[in-house]
Design a protein around this motif. Sequence first.
Motif, short mmCIF file in Angstrom:
data_model
loop_
_atom_site.label_atom_id
_atom_site.label_comp_id
_atom_site.label_asym_id
_atom_site.label_seq_id
_atom_site.Cartn_x
_atom_site.Cartn_y
_atom_site.Cartn_z
N SER A 644 0.85 -1.19 0.00
CA SER A 644 0.00 0.00 0.00
C SER A 644 0.89 1.24 0.00
O SER A 644 2.10 1.16 0.23
N GLY A 645 0.25 2.40 -0.20
CA GLY A 645 1.01 3.65 -0.23
C GLY A 645 1.74 3.92 1.07
O GLY A 645 2.90 4.32 1.09
N GLY A 646 1.05 3.68 2.17
CA GLY A 646 1.66 3.90 3.49
C GLY A 646 2.79 2.94 3.77
O GLY A 646 3.80 3.30 4.37
N GLN A 647 2.63 1.68 3.35
CA GLN A 647 3.69 0.69 3.56
C GLN A 647 4.94 1.05 2.76
O GLN A 647 6.07 0.90 3.24
N LYS A 648 4.74 1.53 1.52
CA LYS A 648 5.90 1.95 0.71
C LYS A 648 6.62 3.12 1.35
O LYS A 648 7.85 3.16 1.39
N ALA A 649 5.86 4.07 1.89
CA ALA A 649 6.46 5.23 2.53
C ALA A 649 7.29 4.82 3.74
O ALA A 649 8.41 5.29 3.93
#
Length: 1246
Positions: A644-649
Motif C-alpha cells: 500500500s502507499g503507506g507501507q511503501k512510505a
Amino acid sequence: MYLDLLSDCCAILAWLVHFSAIIVLQKTAFRRTRGPPLLFLLVLLSAPNLVITLMVYCETEGYLNLTEPLKLARFVLASARTLPVLVYLLAFVFPCISDAGYALHVNMVDGSPLIQESIQQDTGEIVAEDSSGCISRLFYLWLTPLLRRGQRGELERPADVCHLPRKLRTQVVCRYFHQCWEACRRGRAASRQDEWPRPVSRHLLNGTWNSHSLQEPLELEGDVGLLRVLHKAFSLRYYMLGVLKVVVNMLSFTGPLLLSSLVNFMEEEGAPVSIGAWCALGLFVTTLLSSVLRNIFVFEVSKVALSARAALVSAIYSKALRVSGSSLTGFTLGEVVNLMSTDTDRVGNFFSSFHELWSLPFRFSITLYLLYLQVGVAFLSGLGVALLLVPFNKFLASRILSNNKDMLRHKDSRVKLMTEILFGIRVIKFYNWEPHFTQKVAERRKQELSHLKAIKYLDAMCVYTWAALPVVISILTFVTYVMLGNQLTAAKVFTTLALVGMLIIPLNCFPWVLNGILEAKVSLERIQRFFKLTNQDLQAYYGSLVVVVGKAGCGKSSLLAALTGELNRLSGVVYVADREAGFGLAAQEPWIQHASVRANILFGKDYDPHFYQAVIEACALSDDLNVLPNGDKTEVGENGVTLSGGQKARLALARAVYMDKDIYLLDDPLAAVDTDVAEHLMQKCIMELLRGKTRILCTHRIESPLHSLQTSPSSNMSSDVKFYLMVYSSIAAANTVFTALRAFLFAYGAICAATAIHNRLLDRILKVMSFFDTTPLGRILNRFSSDLYSVDDSLPFILNILLANIFGLLGMLVVMSYGLPWVLLPLLPLALLYHRTQHFYRHTSRELKRLYSLTLSPIYSHFSETLTGLGTIRASGSSIRFEEESAKRLEQNQRCLFLSNAAMQWLDIRLQLIGVAVVTGLAVIAVVQHQFRSVDPGLVGLSLSYALSITTLLSGLIFSFTQTEMQLVSVERTEEYSTGLPTEPQHQNAQLPASWPERGLLEFRGAVLAYRDGLPNALDGVSLVVRPGEKVGIVGRTGSGKSTLFLALFRMVELNQGQILLDGLDISTVGLGQLRSRLAIIPQDPFLFSGTIRENLDPCGCQSDQQLLDVLDQCHLSSVVSRMGGLDAEAGERGKFFSVGQRQLLCLARAFLTRSKVLCIDEATASVDQKTDKLLQQTIREEFREQTVLTIAHRINTIMDCDRVLVMCGGKVAEFDTPTALLQSDSSIFHRLVGLDVDSGLTLRK
C-alpha cells in the motif's frame, strides 16, 4: 625403390614417436612452452633433407603419375612428413605460454599439481580460451566441455557458462577505456605499460565483488570526443585485423582461377595428370587457408566489438550516476535506456561494417579485372546493367532508411504510450478509458504498419533485383562475348559465373554496410551528447538547511534536491559538513527496489539484527511484516506494487534510517500514513531513533509534534549456342518471377501476421487486471517492443533466408550428384558428420542465446531502476555499489554473448572444413575420372562452381535455422499472453437504465476479498450501508483495507464471498464498463499521462474548454496552469512538470468532470498543504452536495465534517458512526486517532 619406401615409413613412425614425446611433455613443466632446446635443434636438422627430397620427387617423372602407385605413394608419404614439421615450427614461433599469474580454472590455488586430476571440471569455473593451445584456439576445442554440457541440457543458469578471457573482462576493459579517456582529455598518449591492467582478482572471477574492487571512481569528465577515445583504445588491434582481411580477400579469388585451370585440364585430352593434381591440391590449400583465416578474422572482430560494448555500457551507467538532475531533464527515461541498449549495439556493429566498407570496393575492382581476363570487354554489357541498378538500389536503400526512421518514430510513440498505459492501467480501468486508449494505440500502430508495409515491399524489390541481377549479367556477358566472335568454353562459362557471383555481393551489400556505419555515427553522436551533460556540482554544496512547510509547488522538494546536488547552483553558497558521507533520503515518491523487504531496508549494508529490529519497530513495520506471507523475505514486486502507499512510505523511511547517516532529508514521509502511525513515526523514529542526527523534514502535517524542528515559509552465334542461351534465359526468367512472388508473398504475409498478433495481444492485455500486480511491467512491455519487432521484421526476414537456403542446398546437391555421381560416396559420410555437428551445436547455441536474453533484461531493468531512484542512490553515497552491481550484470551478459559468438565460430570452422572436403573430393574425383576419360568437363565445371559456395550455404542454413528457432520464441511469448491470460468478465447488462445509479445508495453485504490464493483476506466480512448523498470518511492504519473497499466497488478485484449493491442492484450483474463509467474516483497514486493538460483532464474530448478551466479554478490550479501556457501546456512524462501535490489536484479536477452519483476519494490531498486542503473540502461539499462521497484520509481534519466515519481494522468494520458519537466514547479507535489533547492542535466543528 623398396628401401626408399621403407625409409619413408620409418620416418613416419619416427614422427609418431616424436608426437608421443610431445604429448608426454604436456604433463611436465614444459607444458605449453617451446620445450627443450635440443628438441628444436633435432627438428631443424631434418628440415633441409625433407625439402631436398620433395624437390627431387617433383622434378623426377613418375612421382606424380597415378599409373605408378609406388612412386606416388613415396611422394604422399614424404609430403605427410612435412605436416608435423610445419606444425612444430609454427608452435615454436608462436608458443601458447600462459601468464604465470593467471590460472585456467577459477578455483585453482598455488601449489596445484602439474598433472590435472581426471575430474570433469564445472564449466562455470573454467576461463574461456586463456591457457589454451594454438590447435585448441584454432578449432575451439576449449569450448567442447560447454557444448557437451549444453547437449545434456544442463545449461540452465548464467553461472554455468565459462568466464571471459582476462582481456575481455568488464572491469579490465573499463579501466583501460578510462585510461584512454584520461589520455585524450590531457592530450597525451597513454603509457605503453598501461595498455592492459594487471590480472583481475579472484573476487571478479567468482563474483564476490566488494567496494574495494574498484580502486578509484571512473569519472568521465571533459569535452572529449568519444570516437577519439574508441580509436585510441581499439585502433591498433583493429587495423591489424584489416591486414588479415586483405589476405582473406585475395584468397577468395583463387577458387574461380583454379576452377578455370582444372576445367581446361579436363577439356585437354592427354594432359599430364600432374596438372590436375596440382589444381586439386591448390583448391585444397587455398580453400582451407581462406576458411581458417576468415574464421579467425570474424572471431577477433567480435572480440573488439564486445570490448567496445562493455566500455560504452559501463561508461553510460557511470555517467548517469554522476550527471546532474537538471541536465538529465533533457532526456526521458526511455531515451537514456535506449543509449545503453540500441545505440551501443549499433556502435558495436560498426566494427564488422567498417572493414567491409573498404573491402567491398577492393573485391569489386579485382573481380572486374578477372572478368576482363576471362571474357574481355564483353563483361561491360553486364556491368552496365549492374551500374544502372546502383542508383535504383540507392533509391531503394534511401526509401527503406527513410521509412525505417518513420517507422521507428511511430514505434517509439506507441511503446511510450503503452508504457504509460501499463503504468496507469489502474486509472484507465477506474475511468473506463480502455476503448479510448485502445484506439490511440491502434492509430499509432496503423501509422507504424504503413511504413512497415513500405519497407517490406521495398525489401521484396531488393530481393528480386539481387536474385535477377547475376542471371541478367551472365546472359548479357555471354551473348556479347559470342557476338564479338568468340567461342564459349566450359572453363570460361563457369569461371565467369563464379566471378559474377562474387561481383553481386559487393553491389548488394555496400548500401547496407554504408547504412550500418551511418547508423553507428548517429548513435555515437547521441551517446556523445549524453556524455557532455554537466556532472553534479558536489564541490559547491557544503551546508545545512531546514525546510518544514509551504504550499504545494512552492519548492520544498526542490530545496532538498539542491542539497543532494540534483539541481545546479546559480549563485550563493550552501554549506554541508562531511558531504561525501551522503544523506539518508526518504523521497516524497517512495522508490522501492524489486527485491525482498529486508534487501530494500539493508540497501547493501551488513545485517545487524539489533539495529534492524529497532528500525522495524520505529518505522511501525512489525504488524505489516507479520501479515506478509514470508515476513521480511517477501518480494515486494516492481516499485513496491504489492504494498500500500503507506507501507511503501514507511519501507523507504526504514531504508533511510538503516543507512545510519549524519544528515537525514525526509520529504513528507508522513503524508501517506494515518495519524496514529504518523505520531508513532514522529516520536519513535524521527525524535528518538534519529536523535543526535541532522533531520530536515518537509511535511504538511503540522498537527504532529514538531517543536524540536525549525520552521521556514538505421547474329554470329551457332544454333547450339542460341538454343542453350534461350534455355538458360527461360530458366532464369522463371527463376526471377518465382523469386519475386516469394518475396512479395512473404511481405504480404508478414504484414498480416504483424497486424493480427498485435491486435490480439493488445485486446487481451487490456482485459486483465490482477495480472499486473504480479508481473513486472518491463516483462509485459517487452511483448509490445522487442517481441513485436521480431514478429514485424526479424522473423519474416530470417524465415525467408531459411527457405532459400534449404532449397538452394537441395538444388546444389542434385546438380553435383548429376555432374559427378561418384561424389555421393564422400557426401554420405560428410552429411552424417554435418548432421552430428549441427545437432551438437544447436542445443548449446539455443541455450546460450536464451541465457544471453535472460541476462540482458536485468541490465536494462537495473539501469531503469537506477535512473528512477537516482536521488536516493546519490544522496546515500551508494553510487559505487550500484556501479559494481551493473558491472556484475554486464559481465554475466558478456560471458553469454562471447560464448554464443565462439559457438558460432566453432560451428563455422567445422562447416568450412566440410566444404573444403567437398571441393577437394570433387576435384580429386574429376582428375581420376579424367584419366579414364569418363567425365564431361562441362559437368565438372558446373559441379565445382556450385561446390565453391557450399560452405556459405551450410553455415547459412544452420545460422538461419537457429535464428528462426529463436525468433519463433517471440511468437510463443506473444501467444502466451494472447491466449493464456484470464480476462475480466466481459458481459453487459442490456436492461440497465441509462440513469443508474439515480440515488447513490451503497451497501456491502458480508464482503470477503483476498488478492490472491494464499494471502490473508483484505476484506473480511464487511457489511455496511451508505445512504444516498451521505458523506463518509474512512480511516484506519495503513493496510487495514480502506483502498480495498474502492477496488471491490469498482470490481478491480472480484469478491470471494458476499455482495455489493448500488441502488439495490448487485454490481456483479452489471458490465464492468457500465459500472466504472457511472462511478468517479481519485486514486491514491496521482498518475498523469504525457501530453497536454487538456488530454489529462478529458482524454475522450467530451468537455468544453470553459468546463475544464472551471474545474481547474475549483481545484486552485488556474494560476499554475495559466503560467505554464494554458490547457495545451505539456504535463511532461508521468506529469513531471508538476509537483506531487499539484498532480493530486489535477486528478481531483479530473474526477470533478465526471459528475457521478458516487465519488470515491483515496488520499487525494495528502501532499497538499492544510489551507488548500480546507478549501478543497469546502468545494467538494458544495459541488457534490447531492452525491454520495466516500473519502479515505489520514488527516483527521479532512473528514471531521463528514456525516459518518468508518473505521477499518484488519479488513473488518471496527466502527461506523458520526464523528461526534465516536469522539464521545473513550474506548473508540477514532477517539484515539484524533487524540483530543492540547498538543494535537485540532478543533471540532460543531
